[in-house]
Write a protein that holds these residues in place. Sequence first.
Motif, PDB file in Angstrom:
ATOM      1  N   TYR A  56      45.298  36.737  39.267  1.00 53.18           N
ATOM      2  CA  TYR A  56      45.822  38.078  39.534  1.00 53.18           C
ATOM      3  C   TYR A  56      44.644  39.041  39.631  1.00 53.18           C
ATOM      4  O   TYR A  56      43.817  39.125  38.727  1.00 53.18           O
ATOM      5  CB  TYR A  56      46.775  38.531  38.424  1.00 53.18           C
ATOM      6  N   VAL A  57      44.564  39.747  40.744  1.00 54.46           N
ATOM      7  CA  VAL A  57      43.442  40.662  40.973  1.00 54.46           C
ATOM      8  C   VAL A  57      43.964  42.089  41.000  1.00 54.46           C
ATOM      9  O   VAL A  57      44.901  42.411  41.743  1.00 54.46           O
ATOM     10  CB  VAL A  57      42.717  40.341  42.300  1.00 54.46           C
ATOM     11  N   LEU A 114      34.789  30.734  30.368  1.00 53.80           N
ATOM     12  CA  LEU A 114      35.246  30.915  31.734  1.00 53.80           C
ATOM     13  C   LEU A 114      34.078  31.358  32.614  1.00 53.80           C
ATOM     14  O   LEU A 114      33.065  31.853  32.128  1.00 53.80           O
ATOM     15  CB  LEU A 114      36.356  31.970  31.804  1.00 53.80           C
ATOM     16  N   ASN A 115      34.244  31.163  33.927  1.00 57.01           N
ATOM     17  CA  ASN A 115      33.293  31.687  34.919  1.00 57.01           C
ATOM     18  C   ASN A 115      31.865  31.198  34.694  1.00 57.01           C
ATOM     19  O   ASN A 115      30.901  31.947  34.850  1.00 57.01           O
ATOM     20  CB  ASN A 115      33.319  33.219  34.919  1.00 57.01           C
ATOM     21  N   SER A 146      38.415  33.540  36.012  1.00 59.45           N
ATOM     22  CA  SER A 146      39.279  34.708  35.825  1.00 59.45           C
ATOM     23  C   SER A 146      39.576  35.448  37.117  1.00 59.45           C
ATOM     24  O   SER A 146      40.406  36.355  37.124  1.00 59.45           O
ATOM     25  CB  SER A 146      38.631  35.680  34.826  1.00 59.45           C
ATOM     26  N   LYS A 147      38.923  35.060  38.231  1.00 60.21           N
ATOM     27  CA  LYS A 147      39.161  35.699  39.528  1.00 60.21           C
ATOM     28  C   LYS A 147      38.920  34.695  40.641  1.00 60.21           C
ATOM     29  O   LYS A 147      38.039  33.819  40.511  1.00 60.21           O
ATOM     30  CB  LYS A 147      38.235  36.903  39.724  1.00 60.21           C
ATOM     31  N   SER A 184      32.743  31.337  44.463  1.00 61.45           N
ATOM     32  CA  SER A 184      31.295  31.346  44.263  1.00 61.45           C
ATOM     33  C   SER A 184      30.844  30.067  43.559  1.00 61.45           C
ATOM     34  O   SER A 184      29.819  29.466  43.925  1.00 61.45           O
ATOM     35  CB  SER A 184      30.890  32.575  43.453  1.00 61.45           C
ATOM     36  N   PHE A 185      31.606  29.660  42.552  1.00 59.35           N
ATOM     37  CA  PHE A 185      31.263  28.438  41.820  1.00 59.35           C
ATOM     38  C   PHE A 185      31.297  27.231  42.752  1.00 59.35           C
ATOM     39  O   PHE A 185      30.363  26.413  42.756  1.00 59.35           O
ATOM     40  CB  PHE A 185      32.235  28.241  40.665  1.00 59.35           C
ATOM     41  N   TYR A 186      32.354  27.126  43.554  1.00 63.36           N
ATOM     42  CA  TYR A 186      32.444  25.960  44.423  1.00 63.36           C
ATOM     43  C   TYR A 186      31.326  25.965  45.468  1.00 63.36           C
ATOM     44  O   TYR A 186      30.811  24.897  45.832  1.00 63.36           O
ATOM     45  CB  TYR A 186      33.796  25.856  45.125  1.00 63.36           C
TER      46      TYR A 186
END
Length: 242
Positions: free
Chosen positions: A169-170, A185-186, A201-202, A208-210
């Motif tokens: 949820y953004v 997280l993140n 969390s977003k 970005s991680f992938y």
Amino acid sequence: MSENYTNRGEYRTYKMLRQLDKRFPEDKFHIFANLYIDSDDNRFPNRQVDHLVVCRKGIFMLETKYWTGAVYHNIKLADLLRMIGVGKDGSMDGLYLVKRLLPKEVMQQGTESFTMCIKNPDNIQVYAGDENPINQVILSGLSLNRLIQNKLNQLGIKPYIHEFVFYNYVSEDPDNKVIDLHNVLNQPYDDDYNKWGEGFSKPALFRSFYSEVHEKLPDWLGLTDDQVNAIARLIHETVVLD
């Protein structure tokens, strides 16, 4: 798979995964949605998985939570007490405040971990045990592993299942946020899977991680095209059954 979603959060996750598939076609995404995996737990004969991705970078299992409010991810009662200074300098005023403001479900957790969502002072939801999102996705990952591991061993394939909670949820509203007291997280990419954390969390942070995974994951940690196809076919045969 069907794209007719009734859950907005899961639909947003699917769209994000399709975008990653288009951005990195060489990773050979196979996207599965709303799977029900047989479990050996009598309480839960099957476990529902929001999204499962099989690709050259591994197997990714996502438990999507489209939650508004202040979400405290995988915490303990002691974490909340420390936040408000209960017991500090011998004071117990904070404990009285906690008992007045928080539902009894929180106070009853003791040393167990739980996730809490505060939508407003009169609407506080507590998710503990198998309902705790991180426990949900880890148990689903274990169920999938037990279901397909023997066959994969016969094929000489040893993939690692990465289980993530995905809060997607953004909102610009400061009241809508994910509080990560333990910094799980993140997390950035690391060659050590154990450092990948518990989720994101977003959507932008998962993307970005992938991207980092795509760029940095060593070939020997990834899967070949044939292995990806074999795993996807096995999931179709043992879980999707189509």
